[in-house]
Design a protein around this motif. Structure first.
Motif, mmCIF file in Angstrom:
data_model
loop_
_atom_site.group_PDB
_atom_site.id
_atom_site.type_symbol
_atom_site.label_atom_id
_atom_site.label_comp_id
_atom_site.label_asym_id
_atom_site.label_seq_id
_atom_site.Cartn_x
_atom_site.Cartn_y
_atom_site.Cartn_z
ATOM 1 N N LYS A 78 0.830 -1.215 0.000
ATOM 2 C CA LYS A 78 0.000 0.000 0.000
ATOM 3 C C LYS A 78 0.854 1.250 0.000
ATOM 4 N N ARG A 79 1.902 1.290 0.736
ATOM 5 C CA ARG A 79 2.805 2.443 0.828
ATOM 6 C C ARG A 79 3.509 2.711 -0.481
ATOM 7 N N ILE A 80 3.846 1.619 -1.252
ATOM 8 C CA ILE A 80 4.541 1.760 -2.541
ATOM 9 C C ILE A 80 3.637 2.441 -3.554
ATOM 10 N N SER A 81 2.356 2.104 -3.636
ATOM 11 C CA SER A 81 1.428 2.728 -4.587
ATOM 12 C C SER A 81 1.225 4.213 -4.287
ATOM 13 N N GLU A 118 2.053 7.619 -6.865
ATOM 14 C CA GLU A 118 1.130 8.712 -7.200
ATOM 15 C C GLU A 118 1.735 10.070 -6.856
ATOM 16 N N ARG A 119 2.337 10.207 -5.683
ATOM 17 C CA ARG A 119 2.943 11.475 -5.263
ATOM 18 C C ARG A 119 4.088 11.872 -6.185
ATOM 19 N N LYS A 120 4.825 10.882 -6.753
ATOM 20 C CA LYS A 120 5.934 11.188 -7.653
ATOM 21 C C LYS A 120 5.422 11.795 -8.947
ATOM 22 N N ALA A 121 4.305 11.252 -9.541
ATOM 23 C CA ALA A 121 3.748 11.806 -10.785
ATOM 24 C C ALA A 121 3.235 13.215 -10.586
#
Length: 811
Positions: free
Chosen positions: A464-467, A471-474
């Motif tokens: 869950k933390r990886i997804s 999103e925050r990177k995009a």
């Protein structure tokens, strides 16, 4: 990590199998070892207490033996010293008894010498008082004679100056005449101003020339006494004086008709009757010549009186100096008598002190002998008691058990106790080690369980933390692209705004220049308007002033025409023609008006005509004469008053200097007595006149430099002030003197000197001293004590003690 933690948990579970049984067995073994150790320690404690009691009894017995030996040695030594002191006290008692007897003999001799000195002092004091009274009387007579001499001398000098001032430069016959007292006015009325003429020769100036006498003088009327009988002077006046008769004022008018040519009659008061019918009363025409003759006669009388007074003053001075010398001799004799009495008193006091000291030494020697005898007996008893105590202490020390064997037994028990303690500590350490290992396994098991739970939770939340991070990177990459394009847009907008700002500033500068130019033009117009208004206002004021002056001039012309018509009954043109002057050369109207007003003021100031001016002049002259007479009286009174003041000042200086010398002598003597030496004196400062001078106290206590009173210590100031007060007191002793806590700032030695001074004052004077004090030394030296006590609350009682009677009762 999870697999490793699970393996470690299994291993910990295997190691904990059988743990409780091992711990219980180790605890039981440790309790048994502790019980054994407790039993052995109790046995050691009992043995240690028994040994301590034995050691204490040994130490006490040993200390008692040593103390008894020291006490015995000390008592024997003190007994020997006391016996030697008894022998010395017996010798001292013998010497004190001999000194007491010698002091009694010396006191008797001193008392006889004091009585003889007292008789001599009384005789010298009586002689001094008598001589002092006669000297004071002679001084008063001398002062009176000198005062009278000064007054007469001043009056003579003033009158001589007055006579010399009125003496004419070329001389006058008035100064050559001698008239009997009381006939000055008669001669002045007869000759009047002719007396001021000088004696002349030949063709000299106006005056009296030598003319031969008549063969026979015309006889004077019956009842007239020749004035020549009372007047003596130059022969040139004999013709004139021979024709002058002296009559009573009541007979002058009756005898005037009988006068021959050239004759005249006068009275002693200055009335004049001439042969030609002229009469003059003395009060109508006082003669200056008569006044000068009176002054000359008075001057002559004053000179005679001055000679007589000088002789009297010289006699009074000689008598006063003789009595002063006699008083000095008598005073010196009185001083020697007082010194002899003081020496006798000092000797008597010294012998009394020696007697008291010898008696005290004798009593002290007796008491010391008794005390030492008792001390010998006491030390002997102490030595016997110390011997008995030493025997008892030695017996008690011998009866005690062996201390070394008791100490060895205690040491063996200590070793057994130490072995039991080591065993107990070993078993207790094993039990503690097992318990600590179990607690450590339990804690580690709990930590492993907690770590497993944490790692399993992290495994579940990692996807869950990886997804969320993707999103925050995009989103961040999109924002970065937009931010990189923003600086170019901002730069273009900034350029446009700069252009707009430059255009606005140019327009603002152009508008400011136009505004300044308009404001300048407006300011010039306002100033021009104000200047025009000022000029118009001045023009209006000038026109109004000119109109006012024109109206005033018209009114002045009309008023002047009315005044001319009223005063001269003419018109202005007619007056101008009558005066025949050029109008252009006439002074201004203001000047003419001021001159007229000045003359009017002068006329008004003169006032009305005074018809009583002659009578007023006579009144003023009488008042002037009265004031002159009063002035002369005041001058005489001032002279007499100044003479009296000078006499009083002179006598005051003499008395002040006499009192000052006496007080200074007493002060120096009392200062030396109180301080046991040193010097002190009173000095007049700030003026050479004793009446205006101040007073300074100069003191030099023993061992110090000369200084003023303010530089001394508190006690020294008190002693110096006491010496000065008593020095003044000796000059004129009073019957009673009260001293309120004078000795408060003094120490015992100075209090003793103060009391000695009081004894000396009592011997020299008949004064009774009342002294208020809290000092024991002062109270011990008094004759009688008065005190107030409060035995009951609120009830005061007066208590008195007569120390003299108490001493007699004790003696």
């Amino acid at each position: 990590m999870i697999e490793r933690l699970e393996w470690e948990a299994r291993e910990l579970t295997k190691a904990a199998e059988g743990y409780d049984e091992k711990v219980a067995e180790a605890a039981e073994i440790a309790r048994e070892a502790a019980s054994v150790l407790q039993e052995r320690e109790d046995h050691l404690s009992q043995q240690t207490e028994d040994m301590a009691r034995l050691v204490a009894r040994h130490q006490s017995a040993q200390r008692l033996v040593e103390d008894s030996r020291k006490t015995l040695t000390r008592s024997e030594g003190e007994e020997e010293k006391a016996r030697a002191a008894v022998d010395e006290a017996k010798s001292a008692l013998t010497r004190a008894s001999e000194a007491f007897e010698a002091a009694q003999e010396g006191e008797e001799e001193a008392r006889e010498a004091a009585e003889a000195a007292e008789e001599a002092l009384a005789a010298a004091d009586e002689l001094r008082n008598d001589t002092q009274a006669r000297e004071a009387e002679a001084r008063a007579k001398r002062s009176e004679a000198e005062g009278e001499l000064g007054a007469i001398r001043a009056e003579t000098s003033a009158l001589a100056k007055l006579v010399e001032r009125d003496t004419a430069e070329g001389g006058q016959v008035l100064d050559l005449l001698r008239v009997a007292p009381g006939y000055e006015k008669a001669l002045g009325a007869a000759l009047a101003d002719d007396l001021r003429a000088p004696l002349v020769e030949g063709d000299g100036p106006s005056g009296w020339v030598q003319v031969a006498g008549y063969d026979s003088d015309q006889p004077l009327p019956d009842g007239a006494e020749p004035l020549a009988l009372h007047v003596s002077g130059p022969d040139r006046l004999s013709r004139r004086i021979a024709q002058i008769g002296l009559v009573d004022a009541d007979n002058g008018a009756r005898l005037q008709a009988s006068l021959k040519p050239g004759q005249r009659l006068v009275s002693r008061s200055g009335d004049l009757w001439r042969w030609d019918g002229f009469r003059a009363w003395a009060e109508d025409a006082p003669s200056a010549a008569a006044l000068r003759l009176e002054q000359l006669n008075k001057l002559e009388a004053l000179k005679q009186e001055l000679a007589r007074t000088e002789a009297q003053a010289e006699g009074a001075r000689a008598a006063h100096e003789a009595l002063s010398q006699q008083l000095a001799d008598v005073t010196e004799a009185d001083r020697r008598a007082r010194e002899a009495r003081r020496a006798a008193d000092q000797r008597m006091a010294e012998t009394a002190r020696m007697l008291s000291r010898a008696e005290a030494d004798r009593n002290l020697a007796q008491g010391k002998l008794e005390t030492l005898t008792l001390a010998v007996d006491r030390h002997k008893e102490d030595a016997m008691a110390a011997r008995a105590q030493l025997r008892e202490a030695e017996g008690a020390l011998t009866g005690l058990g062996d201390l070394d064997s008791a100490r060895a037994q205690v040491e063996d028990i200590k070793q057994t106790v130490e072995a039991a303690r080591i065993t107990m500590l070993t078993h207790r350490s094993t039990h503690d080690e097992l318990r600590r290992e179990g607690e450590a396994r339990t804690r580690r098991s709990q930590e492993v369980t907690k770590d497993l739970s944490g790692w399993r939770h992290r495994l579940e939340t990692a996807e869950k933390r990886i997804s969320e991070l993707a999103e925050r990177k995009a989103s961040s990459e999109e924002e970065l692209t937009e931010a990189m394009a923003a600086p170019g847009e901002i730069a273009e907008a900034r350029e446009e705004l700069n252009e707009l700002i430059k255009t606005a500033e140019a327009r603002r500068a152009e508008a400011a220049d136009k505004l300044a130019e308009a404001e300048t033009q407006q300011r010039d117009v306002v100033l021009a308007e104000r200047e025009a208004e000022r000029l118009a206002s001045e023009a209006r004021e000038t026109r109004a002033a000119a109109e006012a002056r024109c109206d005033a001039a018209k009114e002045s012309v009309v008023a002047a025409a009315e005044r001319i018509a009223e005063d001269q009954q003419l018109t202005p043109n007619q007056l101008l023609n009558q005066l025949d002057v050029n109008p252009d050369q006439m002074p201004a109207a203001d000047a003419l008006e001021a001159e007229v007003n000045r003359h009017k003021r002068q006329r008004d100031a003169m006032g009305a005509v005074n018809l009583r001016a002659e009578e007023d002049a006579k009144d003023v002259q009488e008042e002037f004469d009265t004031l002159n007479s009063e002035r002369a009286d005041l001058e005489e009174a001032i002279k007499a008053l100044r003479s009296g003041i000078a006499s009083l000042n002179r006598e005051g200086r003499e008395r002040l200097l006499t009192a000052f010398e006496q007080v200074n002598s007493n002060f120096a003597m009392l200062f030396k007595h109180l301080f046991g030496g040193g010097e002190a004196n009173l000095v007049m400062v700030e003026s050479d006149d004793p009446l205006d001078a101040g007073l300074e106290i100069m003191c030099q206590p023993p061992g110090k430099k000369l200084s003023t009173l303010s530089l001394l210590s508190g006690g020294e100031q008190t002693l110096t002030a006491t010496a000065l007060i008593f020095g003044v007191f000796l000059a004129n002793p009073a019957p009673i003197c009260v001293l309120d806590e004078v000795d408060a700032p003094l120490d015992d030695a100075n209090v003793t000197r103060f009391c000695d001074l009081l004894d000396e004052m009592c011997r020299q004077t008949d004064t009774r001293f009342l002294i208020i004090t809290h000092h024991a030394v002062t109270m011990a030296r008094m004759d009688r004590l008065f005190g107030v006590t409060m035995q009951e609350q609120g009830v005061s009682q007066l208590v008195s003690v007569d120390l003299k009677k108490a001493e007699q009762m004790v003696a």
